[in-house]
Design an enzyme around this catalytic site. Structure first.
Site, PDB file in Angstrom:
ATOM      1  N   HIS A 218       0.795  -1.217   0.000  1.00  0.00           N
ATOM      2  CA  HIS A 218       0.000   0.000   0.000  1.00  0.00           C
ATOM      3  C   HIS A 218       0.832   1.273   0.000  1.00  0.00           C
ATOM      4  O   HIS A 218       0.558   2.175  -0.782  1.00  0.00           O
ATOM      5  CB  HIS A 218      -1.066   0.017   1.090  1.00  0.00           C
ATOM      6  CG  HIS A 218      -2.104   1.027   0.752  1.00  0.00           C
ATOM      7  ND1 HIS A 218      -3.019   0.830  -0.259  1.00  0.00           N
ATOM      8  CD2 HIS A 218      -2.307   2.292   1.172  1.00  0.00           C
ATOM      9  CE1 HIS A 218      -3.749   1.912  -0.416  1.00  0.00           C
ATOM     10  NE2 HIS A 218      -3.345   2.818   0.439  1.00  0.00           N
ATOM     11  N   TYR A 222       1.252   5.053  -2.614  1.00  0.00           N
ATOM     12  CA  TYR A 222       1.514   6.462  -2.299  1.00  0.00           C
ATOM     13  C   TYR A 222       2.876   6.893  -2.829  1.00  0.00           C
ATOM     14  O   TYR A 222       3.078   8.047  -3.179  1.00  0.00           O
ATOM     15  CB  TYR A 222       1.412   6.714  -0.794  1.00  0.00           C
ATOM     16  CG  TYR A 222      -0.015   6.594  -0.335  1.00  0.00           C
ATOM     17  CD1 TYR A 222      -0.973   7.503  -0.777  1.00  0.00           C
ATOM     18  CD2 TYR A 222      -0.431   5.559   0.483  1.00  0.00           C
ATOM     19  CE1 TYR A 222      -2.295   7.378  -0.416  1.00  0.00           C
ATOM     20  CE2 TYR A 222      -1.751   5.427   0.852  1.00  0.00           C
ATOM     21  CZ  TYR A 222      -2.674   6.343   0.397  1.00  0.00           C
ATOM     22  OH  TYR A 222      -3.984   6.208   0.744  1.00  0.00           O
ATOM     23  N   HIS A 372     -10.722   0.979 -10.216  1.00  0.00           N
ATOM     24  CA  HIS A 372     -10.313   2.045  -9.294  1.00  0.00           C
ATOM     25  C   HIS A 372      -8.873   2.486  -9.560  1.00  0.00           C
ATOM     26  O   HIS A 372      -8.594   3.654  -9.751  1.00  0.00           O
ATOM     27  CB  HIS A 372     -10.477   1.566  -7.849  1.00  0.00           C
ATOM     28  CG  HIS A 372      -9.507   2.178  -6.882  1.00  0.00           C
ATOM     29  ND1 HIS A 372      -9.594   3.494  -6.498  1.00  0.00           N
ATOM     30  CD2 HIS A 372      -8.413   1.684  -6.258  1.00  0.00           C
ATOM     31  CE1 HIS A 372      -8.597   3.767  -5.665  1.00  0.00           C
ATOM     32  NE2 HIS A 372      -7.863   2.689  -5.508  1.00  0.00           N
ATOM     33  N   PHE A 373      -7.948   1.513  -9.578  1.00  0.00           N
ATOM     34  CA  PHE A 373      -6.565   1.992  -9.589  1.00  0.00           C
ATOM     35  C   PHE A 373      -6.096   2.432 -10.970  1.00  0.00           C
ATOM     36  O   PHE A 373      -5.053   3.071 -11.077  1.00  0.00           O
ATOM     37  CB  PHE A 373      -5.611   1.029  -8.881  1.00  0.00           C
ATOM     38  CG  PHE A 373      -5.355  -0.296  -9.520  1.00  0.00           C
ATOM     39  CD1 PHE A 373      -4.726  -0.377 -10.750  1.00  0.00           C
ATOM     40  CD2 PHE A 373      -5.695  -1.467  -8.871  1.00  0.00           C
ATOM     41  CE1 PHE A 373      -4.465  -1.595 -11.316  1.00  0.00           C
ATOM     42  CE2 PHE A 373      -5.439  -2.696  -9.436  1.00  0.00           C
ATOM     43  CZ  PHE A 373      -4.828  -2.756 -10.674  1.00  0.00           C
ATOM     44  N   HIS A 374      -6.869   2.139 -12.010  1.00  0.00           N
ATOM     45  CA  HIS A 374      -6.485   2.761 -13.279  1.00  0.00           C
ATOM     46  C   HIS A 374      -6.833   4.246 -13.280  1.00  0.00           C
ATOM     47  O   HIS A 374      -6.287   5.001 -14.067  1.00  0.00           O
ATOM     48  CB  HIS A 374      -7.104   2.030 -14.472  1.00  0.00           C
ATOM     49  CG  HIS A 374      -6.296   0.828 -14.870  1.00  0.00           C
ATOM     50  ND1 HIS A 374      -6.410  -0.380 -14.243  1.00  0.00           N
ATOM     51  CD2 HIS A 374      -5.322   0.664 -15.808  1.00  0.00           C
ATOM     52  CE1 HIS A 374      -5.550  -1.241 -14.775  1.00  0.00           C
ATOM     53  NE2 HIS A 374      -4.870  -0.633 -15.716  1.00  0.00           N
ATOM     54  N   ARG A 435     -10.978 -10.023 -11.401  1.00  0.00           N
ATOM     55  CA  ARG A 435      -9.812  -9.387 -11.998  1.00  0.00           C
ATOM     56  C   ARG A 435      -8.787 -10.482 -12.299  1.00  0.00           C
ATOM     57  O   ARG A 435      -9.004 -11.635 -11.952  1.00  0.00           O
ATOM     58  CB  ARG A 435      -9.228  -8.329 -11.052  1.00  0.00           C
ATOM     59  CG  ARG A 435      -8.652  -8.922  -9.778  1.00  0.00           C
ATOM     60  CD  ARG A 435      -8.247  -7.882  -8.756  1.00  0.00           C
ATOM     61  NE  ARG A 435      -7.008  -7.202  -9.115  1.00  0.00           N
ATOM     62  CZ  ARG A 435      -6.233  -6.582  -8.218  1.00  0.00           C
ATOM     63  NH1 ARG A 435      -6.556  -6.568  -6.943  1.00  0.00           N
ATOM     64  NH2 ARG A 435      -5.140  -5.967  -8.598  1.00  0.00           N
ATOM     65  N   ARG A 436      -7.648 -10.160 -12.923  1.00  0.00           N
ATOM     66  CA  ARG A 436      -6.551 -11.116 -13.150  1.00  0.00           C
ATOM     67  C   ARG A 436      -7.025 -12.449 -13.711  1.00  0.00           C
ATOM     68  O   ARG A 436      -6.629 -13.504 -13.229  1.00  0.00           O
ATOM     69  CB  ARG A 436      -5.834 -11.459 -11.837  1.00  0.00           C
ATOM     70  CG  ARG A 436      -5.327 -10.304 -11.040  1.00  0.00           C
ATOM     71  CD  ARG A 436      -4.533 -10.853  -9.858  1.00  0.00           C
ATOM     72  NE  ARG A 436      -4.102  -9.817  -8.959  1.00  0.00           N
ATOM     73  CZ  ARG A 436      -4.565  -9.665  -7.720  1.00  0.00           C
ATOM     74  NH1 ARG A 436      -5.446 -10.497  -7.216  1.00  0.00           N
ATOM     75  NH2 ARG A 436      -4.114  -8.699  -6.970  1.00  0.00           N
TER      76      ARG A 436
END
Lengths: 562, 146
Positions: A218, A222, A372-374, A435-436
């Protein structure tokens, strides 16, 4: 400021190597959307199998590209503000480590010896050289950090009363956090995974490796986000034609990231046994806390943009949004920043859903998560990386950017692509789409007994977005390499836009010293990870498991299984 | 920092507090919770389902490359089922569609969830964690009868 030949060489290698690999990373990203939409019903294309491509996509885009950029951008920021160069031995060795580590990773991935994805996934075994390569890359980035600490110490001795510039604070905060959080993953890869992969140890404690990975996993997000934040706080205001709304708020935001980003890793493990619900709830609270500096950033950056818009003649409440320098060839950076910021609004809000304890059960490991993370890593992070890579390449090599008009439209095209891609992934995720997963072989293949027609619309939307992103990437590679191979026209230098602050604020000592915040961070890490470690050791057991990705046979003696 | 800045921080803090109260409401009033710690007792030799009383069941499920065992689980409508889940090889996922059940099957740990099936029909269990070359084929179903 003028720079030495050796620093110039290191910076250009640091930009070119990851961008070259990014061709492979981006290609595999686009291919995944084709497999998932059922257009390709095969396990491999052109010799690269889906999961091998997925491993490359994750490792190259999320670790290699981001780490290299953080180091290069860090060098640029430190040189620009401290008016001196880092220690030559340190920055050279650092780059050598990073390049060698990356090459080891690239070779193991391309030859198919590492198909364990970037989260390592023990007891799936990858080549030990994959783990060692990743560790080398990380250790290389530490050396750059040490060289900056020395620079800052010197600078402070000469200028004892100066505030720590926001960009320097951001860079040092980022790497302090990175250093702390990569100790557990170094332990995981070097002490647990490498000997196990070589076959020197038989048993492996899987929940322990997962806990150690996410302790790093995580803060990693950041780590790649903060360089983008530094650009938003210290470069964007000038690029937009305004000033930074508040310097102290920017400092506070960075310091809050330092204390809150490492202890929240358990929120990736809400669906696992061996971690207690109370730890999970505590981590949910901390993760909500880490959304505060992002809300602050939204306000400060928004207010800085509003100021810039008004200076350009905007009136009324929202008119300033229309008075910003979109689509301007000589101000191409603005597009990269603004598109990233718009995507990040949705990226940040969907992240709060992921962090939300029981609500996470609706989305964990579904397409929602990459959706989300894209909008975070492929949104603000990659856009700032692309834009600033062009900017730094141009000034450090003394070559003007070729095809500035093309460079200007890349971010808008990319942003539209991400919007479609993420929408498709998130919609599918809410319908349970994993996913994956190579969906094209089963769930989106009409000939399979597992076929699920509801996932066709969402995966097709995703594919559409992926192809737009792919086109933007091709334009970027063209602009980047045609600039790189053009003739030098001016003296190489490092020059960042000068930051002005709107409010003249007093120097607050606590906001100019990282040390007390680092200690607080350590205490919070203990508050999460002492109970986590206790439950992992109490409820989890070591198992003698070791598997190759394509074989159901345990490589360790299967009669040992209890 | 000026007053607008402080107000923005205060407002975002309040927003997060509202979200957090929603989580607590769900946790204590509606009993929606995340998986808890369950002691690991080893891999089930025979994955199976046992019936405890009229409409209460226990299902001992193992995930393995690339299938769930036991297969063909069947429960009458209105049953409450405790699923105990572990893995015999690598890390797997366990998602029951339409039930909000989302577990990780990790070797060396035992995961547990309690599900009530009120509607008859076929529920798909999808493995949602990368587990090797056959990952995309790893699916099972639960039949809930009238």
């Amino acid at each position: 400021m003028k720079i030495s030949k050796s620093l110039q060489r290191v910076l250009i290698v640091g930009l070119t190597m990851p961008v070259t690999l990014f061709i492979l990373g981006a290609y595999n990203g686009v291919m995944q959307t084709l497999y998932r939409a059922g257009v390709i019903n095969d396990s491999a294309v052109a010799g690269i199998n889906y999961y091998q491509g997925l491993t490359m996509h994750g490792v190259i885009n999320a670790i290699v590209l981001t780490t290299f950029f953080a180091v290069v951008f860090g060098h640029v920021v430190m040189v620009n503000y401290c008016k001196r160069e880092p220690n030559k031995n340190l920055y050279t060795i650092s780059m050598v480590f990073m390049v060698v580590g990356t090459l080891m990773d690239a070779v193991t991935m391309v030859t198919g010896k590492a198909q364990a994805l970037y989260t390592f996934y023990a007891p799936l075994q990858a080549s030990p050289y994959f783990y060692i390569g990743t560790s080398l890359l990380i250790v290389g980035s530490w050396l750059a950090y040490f060289s900056w600490l020395l620079m800052w110490k010197e600078f402070k001795k000469e200028n004892p009363n100066e505030k720590m510039p926001v960009a320097v604070l951001g860079t040092l905060v980022n790497f302090t956090m990175w250093f702390m959080s990569s100790i557990p993953v170094a332990f995981e890869t070097l002490v647990i995974l490498t000997p196990w992969s070589f076959g020197w140890t038989k048993e492996i404690n899987v929940p322990l490796t997962r806990m150690l990975f996410w302790m790093f996993g995580h803060p990693l997000v950041y780590f790649w986000l903060l360089p983008a934040y530094i650009a938003f706080y210290t470069i964007l205001p000038k690029v937009a034609g305004g000033k930074l709304y508040s310097g102290n708020a920017a400092r506070l935001a960075f310091l809050l990231f330092l204390i809150l980003s490492t202890p929240v890793g358990v929120h990736h493990q809400f669906s696992e046994a061996a971690l207690s619900p109370s730890t999970k709830l505590w981590v949910s609270i901390l993760t909500y806390g880490v959304s505060i500096p992002s809300f602050m950033t939204a306000f400060t950056v928004g207010a800085s943009l509003e100021f810039a818009g008004r200076k350009r003649g905007a009136k009324g409440y929202l008119d300033w949004l229309g008075h910003l320098p979109y689509f301007q060839r000589n101000n191409y950076l603005f597009g990269y920043f603004i598109c990233g910021l718009i995507l990040f609004i949705f990226g940040g809000l969907s992240g709060i859903v992921n962090a939300s304890y029981s609500l996470n059960q609706m989305v964990h490991n579904t397409g929602w998560v990459p959706g989300h993370f894209h909008m975070t890593v492929a949104g603000p992070v990659v856009l700032v990386i692309l834009g600033m890579s062009l900017y730094i390449l141009s000034s450090v090599s003394g070559k003007p950017i070729k095809n500035k008009s093309l460079a200007t439209i890349i971010p808008y095209l990319w942003g539209i692509g991400v919007a479609f891609l993420s929408h498709g992934l998130m919609a599918g995720g809410l319908m349970g789409e994993p996913r994956r997963s190579n969906l094209g072989l089963s769930y989106t293949n009409p000939e399979s007994t597992l076929f699920n027609k509801y996932w066709l619309t969402s995966t097709t939307t995703t594919m559409f977005g992926g192809m737009i992103m792919g086109s933007a990437a091709i334009i970027f590679f063209y602009v980047f390499f045609s600039t790189l191979f053009s003739k030098q026209q001016f003296e190489p230098c490092i020059e960042l836009p000068v930051l002005e602050e709107l409010h003249n604020e007093k120097k607050v000592n606590l906001l100019n010293d990282i040390r007390p915040w680092a200690i607080l961070s350590f205490v919070l890490v203990l508050s999460t990870y002492i109970p986590s470690l206790q439950t992992v050791l109490k409820y989890g057991k070591s198992v003698p498991n070791k598997f190759q990705f394509d074989n159901t046979q345990n490589l360790n003696d299967s009669s040992n299984l209890k | 920092m000026d007053k607008y800045e402080l107000r923005a921080i205060l407002m975002s803090g309040c927003l997060m507090a509202v979200f957090f109260s929603a989580l607590l409401f769900n946790l204590y009033s509606r009993k929606i919770d995340v998986p808890e710690c369950t002691p690991y007792t080893g891999i089930f030799k025979e994955p199976h389902v046992t019936q405890l009383d009229n409409n209460t069941y226990q299902a001992f499920v193992t995930a393995g490359m690339w299938a769930f065992a036991p297969t063909g689980m069947k429960f009458p409508k209105g049953s409450t089922v405790d699923f105990y889940l572990t893995s015999k090889d690598v890390v797997h996922g366990f998602l029951i569609e339409h039930k909000g059940v989302n577990l990780m099957a990790i070797p060396g740990t035992m995961n547990k969830v309690t599900v009530k099936f009120n509607e008859p029909g076929e529920y798909r269990i999808v493995c949602h964690e990368y587990c090797g070359a056959g990952h995309q084929n790893m699916m099972s179903t639960i039949n809930v009868t009238e």
